[in-house]
Design a protein around this motif. Structure first.
Motif, PDB file in Angstrom:
ATOM      1  N   GLN A 299      18.868  97.990  62.297  1.00  0.00           N
ATOM      2  CA  GLN A 299      20.245  98.375  62.618  1.00  0.00           C
ATOM      3  C   GLN A 299      20.879  99.042  61.410  1.00  0.00           C
ATOM      4  O   GLN A 299      20.632  98.649  60.271  1.00  0.00           O
ATOM      5  N   SER A 301      24.738 101.010  59.937  1.00  0.00           N
ATOM      6  CA  SER A 301      26.169 101.118  60.200  1.00  0.00           C
ATOM      7  C   SER A 301      26.845 101.973  59.143  1.00  0.00           C
ATOM      8  O   SER A 301      26.404 102.031  57.981  1.00  0.00           O
ATOM      9  N   PHE A 321      30.966 102.345  62.711  1.00  0.00           N
ATOM     10  CA  PHE A 321      29.948 102.701  63.702  1.00  0.00           C
ATOM     11  C   PHE A 321      28.704 101.870  63.432  1.00  0.00           C
ATOM     12  O   PHE A 321      28.215 101.799  62.299  1.00  0.00           O
ATOM     13  N   ASN A 322      28.207 101.169  64.470  1.00  0.00           N
ATOM     14  CA  ASN A 322      26.985 100.377  64.373  1.00  0.00           C
ATOM     15  C   ASN A 322      25.998 100.858  65.435  1.00  0.00           C
ATOM     16  O   ASN A 322      26.400 101.171  66.564  1.00  0.00           O
ATOM     17  N   GLN A 323      24.698 100.858  65.083  1.00  0.00           N
ATOM     18  CA  GLN A 323      23.696 101.364  66.022  1.00  0.00           C
ATOM     19  C   GLN A 323      22.334 100.721  65.749  1.00  0.00           C
ATOM     20  O   GLN A 323      21.935 100.548  64.600  1.00  0.00           O
ATOM     21  N   THR A 328      18.891 104.120  70.454  1.00  0.00           N
ATOM     22  CA  THR A 328      20.132 104.655  69.895  1.00  0.00           C
ATOM     23  C   THR A 328      21.308 104.575  70.869  1.00  0.00           C
ATOM     24  O   THR A 328      22.454 104.814  70.474  1.00  0.00           O
ATOM     25  N   LYS A 331      25.019 100.887  70.695  1.00  0.00           N
ATOM     26  CA  LYS A 331      25.896 101.208  69.570  1.00  0.00           C
ATOM     27  C   LYS A 331      27.307 100.709  69.858  1.00  0.00           C
ATOM     28  O   LYS A 331      27.662 100.361  70.994  1.00  0.00           O
ATOM     29  N   SER A 332      28.112 100.700  68.823  1.00  0.00           N
ATOM     30  CA  SER A 332      29.512 100.315  68.972  1.00  0.00           C
ATOM     31  C   SER A 332      30.359 101.114  67.988  1.00  0.00           C
ATOM     32  O   SER A 332      29.889 101.517  66.920  1.00  0.00           O
ATOM     33  N   ARG A 359      28.737  98.744  73.051  1.00  0.00           N
ATOM     34  CA  ARG A 359      27.568  99.082  73.877  1.00  0.00           C
ATOM     35  C   ARG A 359      26.302  98.491  73.251  1.00  0.00           C
ATOM     36  O   ARG A 359      25.209  99.024  73.438  1.00  0.00           O
ATOM     37  N   ASP A 360      26.481  97.401  72.497  1.00  0.00           N
ATOM     38  CA  ASP A 360      25.326  96.854  71.767  1.00  0.00           C
ATOM     39  C   ASP A 360      25.226  95.332  71.890  1.00  0.00           C
ATOM     40  O   ASP A 360      24.730  94.664  70.989  1.00  0.00           O
TER      41      ASP A 360
END
Length: 411
Positions: A299, A301, A321-323, A328, A331-332, A359-360
């Protein structure tokens, strides 16, 4: 009779006006401090008149504070001259530590304010009641550099409990924690262990419904200063959480950060960009919505955040932003803004809020949630977003003087 009443009111009016005029001859100060005991300072700082707006003052006392390595605060106080004192501007710095009581702290603030105002009292010509005490040469002890036996280490142990109830329900919360940290200019290391448990019991038709959430965590971080703008860090944590469906989780993510301003200016302004990338391991209590019992993932960010505190107010905000790198689409995005702006004399505008697009949520358990779990919030729920917003303003007008303290019926 009417003439007598009119005479009395006229007399009282002139006495009141005369009293205000005498007061107005004192040095007018505007105290701009959100961590001070304002009541104590008004009761114990004489030879001044506190006013409610900086434009009405002779001196604007602008406080900027930060937490220091000992657990206390570092204070930078700008003594900003106004009107007839515009040529007088300087800064006074001092610190408190975690062993100082609230009374010790407010006394130190008061003594430094007295010291900083001496120059203004001299310029104002109101030094009749002012005196300064300094040690005589024969009483001055030789200055010896003190060695810190703890080598900058600070330890903290804490525990607290909360209990409440009524005939049909009761709840309790227990939290125990231990932390250790060492802060120097070159390195900042912290270690924290935490345990918490929330328990709620509801009685319905003779049956007890019990909801228990508990979690344990160990967090370690180490940050190294590279130069005035760059820092490198490593962040790790391990723990459990029934609410988040973790039988075990651990994270390890190195990070790099750049501050567009110098770190030495952080009390007044910061604008940082940071990047983290590392491993995430989850062992779930219940199989996740993606059909996983456990998984090891990468992950990363990004975070852009800034804060500014000036005479006109303060602004702070951030975007994150996290992914997950294996997919991919997971994410959030997070956004936060808080501001308190002085628009004009007496009028302040305040806004704060955050919005997060999620969304993660890979940790959500599979299957349907029961009504009891929903109402008791025993599990984290799926949500595409969450938000909080607060907007408001304040306007103050009337007498410019506010030194009087009346504590009656404050309890």
């Amino acid at each position: 009779m009417l003439k007598y009443i009119a005479f009395v009111f006229t007399f009282l009016f002139f006495v009141n006006v005369s009293s205000q005029e005498d007061t107005s001859e004192q040095l007018k100060i505007f105290l701009d401090c959100n961590v001070c005991d304002n009541t104590y300072l008004r009761q114990n700082l004489g030879n001044v008149q506190f006013v409610r707006d900086q434009d009405l003052s002779d001196v604007h006392l602008f406080f900027v504070t930060q937490r220091n390595g000992s657990g206390g605060r570092s204070y930078d106080v700008d003594f900003i001259g106004k009107r007839d004192f515009e040529m007088i501007n300087y800064k006074l710095s001092f610190s408190t530590d975690s062993n100082m009581t609230r009374d010790d702290t407010r006394r130190r603030i008061l003594e430094n304010l007295k010291l900083g105002l001496v120059r203004f009292w001299i310029a104002k010509g109101t030094v009749t009641e002012v005196s300064v005490n300094v040690p005589t040469p024969e009483n001055e002890e030789e200055k010896v550099e003190e060695k810190d036996p703890w080598n900058y280490w600070v330890f903290r142990i804490g525990a607290n409990g909360f209990f409440n109830g009524q005939e049909t329900n009761n709840s309790s919360n227990l939290n125990v924690n231990f932390s250790a940290r060492r802060v120097t200019d070159k390195n900042k290391f912290s270690f924290r262990v935490n345990f918490n448990e929330n328990k709620s019991t509801f009685t319905f038709d003779g049956d007890d419904i019990v909801a228990i959430n508990n979690g344990k965590s160990l967090n370690i971080s180490d940050v190294i200063s590279i130069n005035d703008h760059w820092s490198f860090g490593a962040f790790g944590n391990i723990g459990t959480s029934t609410f988040s469906n973790f039988d075990l989780f651990w994270r390890f993510r190195p990070a790099i950060e750049y501050n567009f301003f110098k770190y030495t200016e952080s009390a007044k302004k910061q604008l940082i960009l940071s990047y983290r990338n590392g491993l995430v391991f989850n062992d779930y209590i219940e199989r996740s919505v993606f059909g996983e019992d456990d998984e090891l993932l990468f992950q990363h960010s990004f975070l852009l955040g800034g804060s500014f505190r000036q005479e006109w107010g303060n602004i702070n905000g951030e975007a994150s932003f996290n992914q997950f790198l294996h997919d991919t689409a997971l994410k959030s995005f997070g956004f936060f803004l808080g501001a308190s702006i002085r628009v004009f004399k007496g009028f302040n505008f305040n806004i704060s809020g955050n919005y997060r697009i999620t969304r993660d949520q890979i940790n959500l358990p599979a299957g349907d949630i029961s009504l009891e779990e929903l109402l008791l919030q025993q599990q984290q729920l799926q949500s595409g977003y969450n938000y909080f917003v607060s907007v408001g303003f304040s306007y103050q007008f009337g007498s410019i003087y506010n030194s009087i303290v009346n504590p009656r019926f404050n309890f």
